[in-house]
Write an enzyme that holds these catalytic residues in place. Structure first.
Site: not given
Length: 253
Positions: A113-114
């Site tokens: 994820d980011y």
């Protein structure tokens, strides 16, 4: 009979051919077929499992696929603040902005994820990508988890035995407290955890469930692949032949 002779005689599943051609992972190739975007010898084919042969013409969006494309395997040290995607509608930096190999269309295997950093595999070998992401192969992934406070033994034991989340109990994990370490610009208590599931934001949710919100998260291992200590964030390298063989062996290729 060689594998090539078998393909010539019996054919090969269309989604597998698309995956080997680097069009997409096998799962994504199946979606392309169902959407009616694939033609074989001029006719739209939407039936999964359709067999094709070396002499068949295969078009994706009316453009011929390259069935002889050379496979490419890249290990990226993903920085936080980068999207694990081929493109981003919001214009944010993606992992493909960091890995630019002319003439090769790569896809990330799974997601970080980011805000998560670390080891990310990118390849155009759709069959390998499909198997690495499939739950039945139980590919282990190891993370370093940075938290504010030292975890108590009970919490570590809960993580190891399995944590009840909204989508069910997690599988047993390997857990080890590593003490205080530098993660990015912060000094944090670090726990090493190894899981083989691939649920969305699983590690973060596991630590939330035992009362230790994740401050920093970094993946350091995927199956036999280990993140190089000398590979700086944002940089990448090609896999060695030994690494490719080890990956394929784990998923029966």
């Amino acid at each position: 009979m060689t594998d090539r002779d078998k393909v010539n005689q019996e054919g090969e599943r269309l989604q597998k051919v698309l995956a080997h051609a680097g069009v997409a992972s096998r799962r994504a190739a199946e979606a392309l077929i169902k959407a009616g975007r694939v033609k074989v010898n001029g006719k739209v084919v939407q039936q999964l499992g359709t067999k094709v042969f070396p002499h068949d013409q295969i078009l994706l969006d009316d453009k011929p696929i390259n069935r002889d494309q050379k496979s490419c395997y890249v290990l990226l040290n993903k920085p936080p603040g980068v999207i694990t995607s081929a493109r981003d509608p919001q214009g944010r930096t993606t992992v493909l902005d960091l890995v630019d190999i002319p003439g090769v269309r790569l896809y990330p295997v799974g997601r970080l994820d980011y805000d998560t950093s670390g080891l990310l595999l990118l390849t155009n070998d759709g069959e390998l990508a499909y198997r690495l992401m499939h739950p039945r192969f139980e590919i282990e992934k190891t993370y370093l988890v940075g938290i504010r406070n030292a975890p108590n033994p009970d919490s570590l034991q809960r993580l190891a035995q399995g944590v009840e989340l909204e989508d069910g109990l997690t599988a047993p994990a390997k857990v080890r407290y590593c003490g205080m370490k530098q993660m990015g610009k912060q000094s944090l208590h670090v726990v090493e955890i190894t899981i083989h599931e691939g649920r969305n934001r699983q590690v973060r949710r596991m630590f939330d469930a035992v009362g230790y919100p994740v401050v920093a998260l970094k993946r350091i291992r995927l199956g036999p692949l280990v993140l190089d200590k000398t590979l700086r964030e944002g940089n990448y390298r090609h896999l060695t032949q030994e690494e490719i063989k080890a990956l394929k062996a784990q998923v029966g290729l």
